[in-house]
Motif scaffolding. Structure first.
Motif, mmCIF file in Angstrom:
data_model
loop_
_atom_site.group_PDB
_atom_site.id
_atom_site.type_symbol
_atom_site.label_atom_id
_atom_site.label_comp_id
_atom_site.label_asym_id
_atom_site.label_seq_id
_atom_site.Cartn_x
_atom_site.Cartn_y
_atom_site.Cartn_z
ATOM 1 N N HIS A 23 -20.515 -24.148 -3.408
ATOM 2 C CA HIS A 23 -20.137 -25.044 -4.511
ATOM 3 C C HIS A 23 -21.329 -25.464 -5.377
ATOM 4 N N THR A 24 -22.385 -24.667 -5.361
ATOM 5 C CA THR A 24 -23.586 -25.009 -6.124
ATOM 6 C C THR A 24 -23.275 -25.258 -7.599
ATOM 7 N N LEU A 25 -22.516 -24.357 -8.223
ATOM 8 C CA LEU A 25 -22.215 -24.499 -9.651
ATOM 9 C C LEU A 25 -21.419 -25.777 -9.921
ATOM 10 N N LYS A 26 -20.446 -26.083 -9.072
ATOM 11 C CA LYS A 26 -19.636 -27.293 -9.259
ATOM 12 C C LYS A 26 -20.498 -28.548 -9.156
ATOM 13 N N VAL A 27 -21.417 -28.535 -8.213
ATOM 14 C CA VAL A 27 -22.322 -29.680 -8.059
ATOM 15 C C VAL A 27 -23.173 -29.860 -9.309
ATOM 16 N N MET A 28 -23.689 -28.759 -9.826
ATOM 17 C CA MET A 28 -24.501 -28.824 -11.044
ATOM 18 C C MET A 28 -23.698 -29.377 -12.211
ATOM 19 N N GLU A 29 -22.492 -28.884 -12.384
ATOM 20 C CA GLU A 29 -21.640 -29.331 -13.497
ATOM 21 C C GLU A 29 -21.299 -30.811 -13.354
ATOM 22 N N GLN A 30 -21.107 -31.261 -12.126
ATOM 23 C CA GLN A 30 -20.787 -32.667 -11.905
ATOM 24 C C GLN A 30 -21.963 -33.561 -12.279
ATOM 25 N N PHE A 31 -23.154 -33.167 -11.913
ATOM 26 C CA PHE A 31 -24.348 -33.940 -12.303
ATOM 27 C C PHE A 31 -24.499 -33.954 -13.827
ATOM 28 N N LYS A 32 -24.246 -32.817 -14.465
ATOM 29 C CA LYS A 32 -24.345 -32.754 -15.923
ATOM 30 C C LYS A 32 -23.356 -33.708 -16.583
ATOM 31 N N LYS A 33 -22.171 -33.786 -16.016
ATOM 32 C CA LYS A 33 -21.116 -34.619 -16.573
ATOM 33 C C LYS A 33 -21.433 -36.109 -16.434
ATOM 34 N N GLU A 34 -22.037 -36.504 -15.327
ATOM 35 C CA GLU A 34 -22.203 -37.917 -15.014
ATOM 36 C C GLU A 34 -23.571 -38.484 -15.373
ATOM 37 N N SER A 35 -24.564 -37.644 -15.603
ATOM 38 C CA SER A 35 -25.927 -38.143 -15.787
ATOM 39 C C SER A 35 -26.227 -38.521 -17.238
ATOM 40 N N SER A 36 -27.056 -39.544 -17.403
ATOM 41 C CA SER A 36 -27.541 -39.925 -18.731
ATOM 42 C C SER A 36 -28.733 -39.070 -19.142
ATOM 43 N N VAL A 37 -29.367 -38.427 -18.159
ATOM 44 C CA VAL A 37 -30.460 -37.498 -18.455
ATOM 45 C C VAL A 37 -29.870 -36.186 -18.959
ATOM 46 N N GLN A 38 -30.537 -35.580 -19.941
ATOM 47 C CA GLN A 38 -30.059 -34.303 -20.463
ATOM 48 C C GLN A 38 -30.165 -33.223 -19.388
ATOM 49 N N ILE A 39 -29.039 -32.615 -19.065
ATOM 50 C CA ILE A 39 -29.004 -31.544 -18.060
ATOM 51 C C ILE A 39 -28.376 -30.302 -18.672
ATOM 52 N N LYS A 40 -29.043 -29.174 -18.475
ATOM 53 C CA LYS A 40 -28.492 -27.885 -18.873
ATOM 54 C C LYS A 40 -28.203 -27.080 -17.608
ATOM 55 N N VAL A 41 -27.047 -26.470 -17.560
ATOM 56 C CA VAL A 41 -26.685 -25.626 -16.428
ATOM 57 C C VAL A 41 -26.676 -24.169 -16.887
ATOM 58 N N VAL A 42 -27.447 -23.349 -16.195
ATOM 59 C CA VAL A 42 -27.522 -21.917 -16.494
ATOM 60 C C VAL A 42 -26.862 -21.181 -15.338
ATOM 61 N N ASP A 43 -25.724 -20.585 -15.605
ATOM 62 C CA ASP A 43 -24.966 -19.884 -14.559
ATOM 63 C C ASP A 43 -25.286 -18.393 -14.635
ATOM 64 N N VAL A 44 -26.026 -17.900 -13.663
ATOM 65 C CA VAL A 44 -26.485 -16.509 -13.656
ATOM 66 C C VAL A 44 -25.560 -15.670 -12.783
ATOM 67 N N LYS A 45 -24.952 -14.679 -13.388
ATOM 68 C CA LYS A 45 -24.080 -13.762 -12.657
ATOM 69 C C LYS A 45 -24.911 -12.644 -12.025
ATOM 70 N N ALA A 46 -24.397 -12.078 -10.964
ATOM 71 C CA ALA A 46 -25.092 -10.972 -10.302
ATOM 72 C C ALA A 46 -25.292 -9.820 -11.280
ATOM 73 N N ASN A 47 -26.486 -9.250 -11.270
ATOM 74 C CA ASN A 47 -26.846 -8.169 -12.172
ATOM 75 C C ASN A 47 -27.337 -6.985 -11.338
ATOM 76 N N GLU A 48 -26.732 -5.829 -11.519
ATOM 77 C CA GLU A 48 -27.083 -4.667 -10.695
ATOM 78 C C GLU A 48 -28.552 -4.285 -10.828
ATOM 79 N N GLN A 49 -29.091 -4.444 -12.036
ATOM 80 C CA GLN A 49 -30.485 -4.064 -12.264
ATOM 81 C C GLN A 49 -31.453 -5.022 -11.573
#
Length: 369
Positions: free
Chosen positions: A83-109
């Protein structure tokens, strides 16, 4: 033959003296770092996480409580299955500090490459000054960002910090891991101070965005799965562009491995990465380790034959004395004073553990990262 061994033993003793008193003395005997002039550039704090939901929940609040006027938090989800991504999104939603979430998908290369994920996070950052730590780390104080970033100036583009491990009572393994971390820090701080920087730790490391991209980031070692911290510093650091930060408020703290098996696996990765260092760095580090090993091996051989034993004992006592002086001075700076008493015992353990890991890595390379 014993006469030749004695001469070799004395030469090894001299090499050890040079390392511990002269080289490591640049850090051990340096003055306590004083507060610099106010320097509060905007900062992007980056955390790259893979299946670290629980650690993020525990440690991100320490980042958000930082006493710093202008910073953003870049959270990079490296293809997590929990649930790493969900946790990140929740912090972004609730925090007064600017948070950017970068979701990296698996890349074969770039399959399973933290460097690829971290590069995307750096591209997404808004600011020139970058401060990196890990999901399982927490800052030692609310002034962590301030303490680390105050060392940025027009000349210094890389800041080496100290990533400590949490102290646990009645655990020999905990003390051994922390001692190895202390000794590693003494080395990379000292070599940086004498103008031969060779590594840093990603648990507490800062550099500029322009330096990262002007040197092509991780491109030259992208296929090596580890080394987003030490190999990058080894590649780009110079005598002029690097400095150190070791004030107590600048430390981060992590939970160490709890079993010898997991710790050995971690050390196998670290040691295998060191094989990609620049040749002169490998020579100096190899010379230091070899001199440690040969000192005790030759001491045991010579004492077993009672050959010139008063001289051998005197040399061992002198060596232990200057070893204690350097370790004690360094441990005070890094708040690891409880490790000093058993330092020679930890040293011997580490010498033979590293020899075991070196041989094991020659037979088979670590595959799981």
């Amino acid at each position: 033959m014993l006469e030749y061994l004695l001469v070799t033993f004395i030469v090894i003793f001299c090499i050890q003296f040079i390392f511990y008193i002269i080289v490591f003395g640049f850090f051990a005997f340096s003055k306590k770092q004083s507060k610099l002039k106010s320097n509060s550039p905007p900062v992007s704090v980056l955390i790259c996480a893979k299946n670290e939901a629980l650690n993020l929940i525990k440690n991100i609040p320490y980042i958000l409580k930082q006493n710093y006027p202008n910073f953003e938090l870049i959270l990079i989800n490296d293809s997590s299955k929990d649930h790493t991504l969900k946790v990140m999104e929740q912090f972004k939603k609730e925090s007064s500090v600017q948070i950017k979430v970068v979701d990296v998908k698996a890349n074969e290369q770039f399959w399973g490459s933290k460097k690829y994920a971290l590069t995307l996070g750096i591209k997404a950052s808004s600011y020139e000054h970058l401060l990196l730590t890990d999901a399982d780390c927490k800052p030692n104080s609310e002034n962590w960002i301030s303490e680390m970033t105050q060392h940025f100036d027009t000349e210094h583009q890389i800041i080496l910090g100290y990533g400590a491990y949490k102290k646990m009572n009645k655990s020999f393994l905990n003390k051994l891991i922390r001692f190895e971390t202390l000794l590693t820090a003494i080395q990379y701080f000292s070599f940086s101070k004498i103008g031969i920087p060779y590594m840093g730790v990603g648990r507490n490391l800062a550099y500029t965005k322009s330096l990262f991209f002007s040197t092509n980031g991780f491109v030259n070692h992208m296929k090596i799965k580890s080394g987003d911290d030490d190999l990058f510093v080894n590649q780009v650091a110079t005598k002029q562009n690097i400095t150190t930060c070791y004030s107590t408020d600048s430390f981060t703290e992590s939970i160490p491995k709890s079993t010898f098996k997991t710790w050995i696996h971690q050390k196998r990765r670290h040691i295998s990465t060191a094989s990609f260092y620049k040749p002169h760095h490998k020579f100096l580090l190899g010379l230091f380790y070899t001199s440690q090993l040969l000192f005790w091996v030759l001491a045991i051989i010579l004492l077993s034959f009672l050959y010139q034993w008063p001289i051998i004992v005197a040399i061992i006592v002198i060596r232990i004395l200057f070893y204690y002086i350097t370790i004690n001075s360094s441990a005070k700076k890094l708040n690891e004073k409880d490790l000093v008493l058993l330092a020679p015992l930890f040293e011997v353990f580490l010498i033979f553990i590293q020899l075991f890991i070196f041989i094991k890595n020659l037979i088979s390379k670590p595959k799981n990262w």
